[in-house]
Design an enzyme around this catalytic site. Structure first.
Site, short mmCIF file in Angstrom:
data_model
loop_
_atom_site.label_atom_id
_atom_site.label_comp_id
_atom_site.label_asym_id
_atom_site.label_seq_id
_atom_site.Cartn_x
_atom_site.Cartn_y
_atom_site.Cartn_z
N LEU A 21 13.12 18.18 -74.26
CA LEU A 21 14.05 17.90 -73.01
C LEU A 21 15.21 17.38 -73.69
CD1 LEU A 21 11.61 16.38 -70.48
CD2 LEU A 21 12.41 18.71 -70.64
N THR A 22 15.18 16.71 -74.82
CA THR A 22 16.66 16.07 -75.16
C THR A 22 17.89 16.88 -75.51
OG1 THR A 22 16.11 16.04 -77.55
CG2 THR A 22 15.07 14.11 -76.51
N CYS A 23 18.92 16.25 -75.09
CA CYS A 23 20.27 16.90 -75.40
C CYS A 23 20.47 16.80 -76.83
CB CYS A 23 21.27 16.03 -74.46
SG CYS A 23 21.12 16.20 -72.67
N ASP A 24 19.74 17.19 -77.76
CA ASP A 24 20.10 17.14 -79.21
C ASP A 24 19.51 18.40 -79.87
OD1 ASP A 24 19.62 16.53 -82.16
OD2 ASP A 24 20.20 14.42 -81.39
N ASN A 52 17.79 9.49 -75.66
CA ASN A 52 17.87 9.95 -74.22
C ASN A 52 17.37 9.45 -73.32
OD1 ASN A 52 18.63 13.77 -74.55
ND2 ASN A 52 20.05 12.10 -74.34
#
Length: 684
Positions: free
Chosen positions: A514-517, A563
Site C-alpha cells: 500500500l505504500t507510496c514507495d 507512510n
C-alpha cells in the site's frame, strides 16, 4: 490498403484470442501438489501442512500433534475477521497470529536435542539456554518463554537497559537458576542494573563487550557491595562468509581480542576478582550454514575457555551465542542464508562433541553449555496474514484504430501474426508502439487512440504467446512495517495462500503493497523465484488470504511506520479440544491512525478539534438550513472520528459499517478476550 471495415474485422478475428473451451478432462490438482509447489513440507514441517480442504493447517505441537488437534488457518482467520454480530472478532487485516503451543514445542525440542547429546556422549555437565529478547520483545512472547522454559532453567539475554528491565521483571516469575545474560554496550546505569539483579537473587552475568567496561564493573561492584559474575565476549578467528557472518571474526563489532582478554584477566587478578570471571561468550553469526563451521567455532572457543581456566579464572559456562538457523526455503542446504544443512539434533550433537573433545584433551571440567537461539525459538510461532485486494489489469480497449492505416506497421504486424513469425511480431509491436507514443507526445494522437494501440498490441502478444503472464497483486500490507528485513537485507520468507490449495493456481504474480514507495513490493520468493503461483481473484468479491511464515523473529521489532502504516492486529491462539479446535485467548486491534500519529509527536485529539472547528466555520459560511447544517456537521465529525480511530489499512465494507458502533470502544481499547463460546470485550 484494406478498407476500415476489413481492419476492424481482422482485429476482431485475429487479434482477440478465443475464450478457452471447457475441457472434458478433470483437473486432478490436489493439496499435496500445492504442498510441493510451495515447498510447504520443506520449510513448514512439522508445524504447517496443506489439509484435505485445501487450507493451511497449523500443527501446534509439532510432530506430537494428534489429527484432531490441527488448526485450520482459514477457519481461524474467518473467526477473527468476521463481524462481532455474527460471532467473530471484527478485527481488521493484516493480523499476526501467534501460536504459544508452537513456541512451547520449539523450546522442548531444543532442550531435548541438547539433553540427548549430553546423555549419549557422556557429557558431565548440562545445557541451559537463554532467549535473546531482541528477537521479539512482545510481553506475552517473553512471558511464555519464561513460563514454558522454567522446568529447563531457561533464561533470558538482554542487550540494552529497557531489555534488562524487561528480563529482570519476567525472570522474577521464572526458575531461580535461570541465567540473565547481560550483553551489549554498557554505561554505569546498565552495570548498576545488572548488579542490582544479583541483589534480587537473579543470576545476572555481565558480559564484557569492551575492555573499558571492566573498570565500571569493578568500581560499581565495590560501591554497591555486590560480588559480580563476569563473562567476556571473545572475537574468534572463525567466521562464516554469509550476510549474517559480517559481525564476527577479528574485525567484528563486538568482543575482545586475545590481547584484550589477557589484559582483562590481569586486571581482575590485581583486583582480587579473578574468581568472578565465570563465562566465555562468542558469536560467529546468525544462520550458521553447516555443522562443520559450527564445530570449528566451538572448538576455538573451547580452547579459549581452557586457557582461561589455566590462567586461574573460575570458569563455569561456555555461551555459544546465536547461530542456530532455520530453513526458510525448504532446501535443507547450507549454500545460502536462507537455509541450513543440519537438524536441531545434529546442531546439539556438534556443539557438545566439540566442547567435550577439547576439554577432555585439556583435562578441564566440562562447562555448562549455554546458547542464545532466538531465531530458532520464535520464528515458527507467528504467522502474518494479509489480503490480496486487487490485481493490476494490463488489458486495454480497442475502439478507434483508423489512424493506424496511415502507416505500414499495422499491415506488417498482421501479416507476421498470420505467418506465426513471433520474432517479427515483437519487432512490429515495438515499432508501432514507438511511432504512436511519438505521435502522442507531438499531440497528434489522443489518449483514447494511444489506449487502443496498447490494447491492440496486448492482443497481438497474447495471440503469439508473447505477453507477460505475470500479474501484480495489490496487498493490504506495508512491507516496511511488517516485513522490514525483506526490504532491508533481502531476507526471504515463505509466502503461501492459506486456502484454495486444492485448486490449481491460474497465474503467477508479484505483490505490491500500500505504500507510496517503489520499493514497497515483493518480487523475490523462496526457491530463486521472481513470481509466486497465485489464484485469480473472484469477481464476486471473495477474499483471497495470503500468509507469510517464519517471521516471528525480528520483523515486529524492526518494523517502521513508513507512510504512517502502523502495526497489524495481533491474536494469540491456543489449541483446544472444543468444537472449533482452537481458542483465541487474546486479540489486540492494530494501531489506529491516532496511535501512529501520536507516535510521531502529533496530537490527534487537538487535530480532531481543529478539523471540527474548521467544519463548523464552513457550515456557517455555507449558510445551510439549521437542521441540515446540524446533520451535515454531525456526519463530518463522525467521519473524522472514525478515521482517527480506525487502522490506516484498507477496510472491508463490514469493517466500515461497524466503525460507528466500535469507534468509542476502540478509542479506549485494551484487548479482547476470546474463548470457544464467543468474544467478549474487556477494557484495558
Amino acid at each position: 490498403m484494406p478498407a476500415l471495415a476489413c481492419v476492424d474485422s481482422y482485429a476482431a478475428d485475429v487479434f482477440i484470442p478465443p475464450s478457452p473451451q471447457p475441457s472434458a478432462a478433470v483437473d486432478t490438482w490436489s493439496p499435496s501438489l500445492s504442498s510441493s509447489l510451495y515447498r510447504i513440507d520443506g520449510w513448514g514441517a512439522p508445524y504447517f501442512s496443506a489439509n484435505s480442504s485445501g487450507n493451511i493447517s497449523v500443527r501446534p505441537h509439532g510432530s506430537n500433534t494428534l489429527p484432531h488437534q490441527d488448526i485450520d488457518l482459514l477457519k481461524l482467520v474467518t473467526k477473527v475477521t468476521d463481524p462481532k454480530q455474527t460471532g467473530g472478532l471484527g478485527l481488521q487485516l493484516p493480523v499476526i497470529v501467534r501460536f504459544p503451543d508452537v513456541l512451547k514445542n520449539r523450546l522442548e525440542c531444543l532442550q531435548s536435542a541438547f539433553d540427548f547429546a549430553v546423555q549419549s556422549q557422556g557429557y558431565e555437565s548440562h545445557y541451559q539456554g537463554v532467549y535473546p529478547v531482541k528477537c521479539n520483545q512482545d510481553r506475552f512472547v517473553v512471558e511464555d518463554i519464561v513460563r514454558f522454559g522454567s522446568q529447563f532453567r531457561f533464561g533470558l539475554e538482554a542487550g540494552s537497559k529497557p531489555e534488562i528491565l524487561l528480563a529482570m521483571s519476567c525472570l522474577c516469575k521464572g526458575n531461580n537458576e535461570a541465567f540473565l545474560i547481560c550483553n551489549g554496550f554498557k554505561d554505569a546505569e546498565y552495570v548498576s542494573l545488572a548488579l542490582l539483579g544479583r541483589k534480587l537473587a537473579l543470576k545476572t552475568v555481565i558480559v564484557l563487550e569492551q575492555e573499558e567496561e571492566l573498570d565500571l564493573v569493578i568500581d560499581l561492584s565495590h560501591k554497591m557491595n555486590v560480588r559480580p559474575v563476569i563473562g567476556l565476549r571473545a572475537k574468534l578467528r572463525t567466521k562464516h562468509s554469509g550476510h549474517f557472518g559480517s559481525t564476527s571474526g577479528e574485525k567484528g563489532k563486538f568482543g575482545l581480542t586475545t590481547t584484550q582478554i589477557v589484559r582483562v584477566v590481569r586486571k581482575l587478578r590485581e583486583a582480587c576478582m579473578l574468581d568472578c570471571l565465570q563465562l566465555l561468550h562468542f558469536h560467529i553469526g546468525s544462520q550458521i550454514p553447516s555443522t562443520s563451521l559450527l564445530s570449528d567455532g566451538v572448538s576455538e572457543a573451547a580452547q579459549l575457555y581452557c586457557e582461561l581456566v589455566r590462567l586461574g579464572a573460575n570458569m563455569k559456562v561456555i555461551d555459544i551465542g546465536g547461530g542456530l538457523g532455520i530453513d526458510y526455503d525448504g532446501s535443507k542446504s547450507g549454500e545460502s542464508d536462507l537455509s541450513v544443512a543440519y537438524t536441531l539434533e545434529e546442531y546439539a550433537e556438534a556443539v557438545v562433541a566439540s566442547v567435550r573433545f577439547v576439554c577432555e584433551r585439556r583435562a578441564v571440567k566440562h562447562p555448562v553449555i549455554c546458547s542464545e537461539s532466538g531465531r530458532a525459538i520464535v520464528s515458527h510461532h507467528s504467522v502474518l496474514i494479509f489480503e490480496a485486494v486487487s490485481t493490476v489489469n494490463h488489458q486495454a480497449d480497442r475502439d478507434d484504430i483508423q489512424f493506424l492505416l496511415e502507416g505500414g506497421d499495422y499491415e506488417e504486424m498482421y501479416s507476421a501474426v498470420m505467418r506465426g513469425d513471433q520474432e517479427r511480431c515483437l519487432l512490429y509491436v515495438d515499432k508501432l508502439k514507438q511511432r504512436c507514443v511519438e505521435g502522442f507526445k507531438d499531440g497528434v494522437l489522443s489518449i483514447e487512440q494511444l489506449a487502443s494501440v496498447d490494447g491492440l498490441c496486448e492482443w497481438v502478444l497474447k495471440a503469439i504467446g508473447g505477453s507477460d503472464p505475470v500479474q501484480t497483486y495489490n496487498i493490504n500490507l506495508s512491507v516496511f512495517t511488517s516485513v522490514p528485513d525483506l526490504w532491508g537485507i533481502e531476507q526471504l520468507f515463505p509466502i503461501v495462500p492459506i486456502h484454495k490449495l486444492d485448486q490449481r493456481p491460474g497465474t503467477r504474480g508479484v505483490l505490491s503493497d500500500l505504500t507510496c514507495d517503489s520499493d514497497g513490493k515483493i518480487d523475490k520468493f523462496i526457491g530463486g523465484e521472481s513470481t509466486l503461483p497465485l489464484h485469480e481473484l473472484e469477481s464476486g468479491g471473495g477474499r483471497y488470504f495470503l500468509g507469510m511464515f517464519l517471521g516471528g523473529a525480528y520483523e515486529e521489532a524492526l518494523g517502521g511506520v513508513h507512510n504512517l502504516f502502523g502495526g497489524p492486529s495481533v491474536v494469540r491462539v491456543l489449541q483446544s479440544d472444543g468444537p472449533h479446535g482452537f481458542a483465541v485467548t487474546r486479540a489486540v486491534p492494530g494501531q489506529s491512525s491516532a496511535d501512529v500519529l501520536r507516535g510521531m509527536q502529533h496530537e490527534p485529539e487537538m487535530m480532531f478539534e481543529t478539523l471540527k472547528h474548521r467544519a463548523e466555520e464552513v457550515m456557517h459560511t455555507k449558510g445551510c438550513g439549521e437542521g441540515e447544517d446540524v446533520d451535515e456537521f454531525g456526519n463530518v465529525a463522525a467521519c473524522l472520528d472514525r478515521s482517527f480511530h480506525n487502522m490506516p489499512y484498507l477496510a472491508t465494507e463490514e469493517v466500515l459499517s461497524m466503525s460507528n458502533s466500535l469507534s468509542d470502544a476502540v478509542s479506549n481499547l485494551g484487548f479482547y478476550y476470546c474463548d470457544e463460546d464467543g468474544f467478549d470485550y474487556l477494557s484495558a
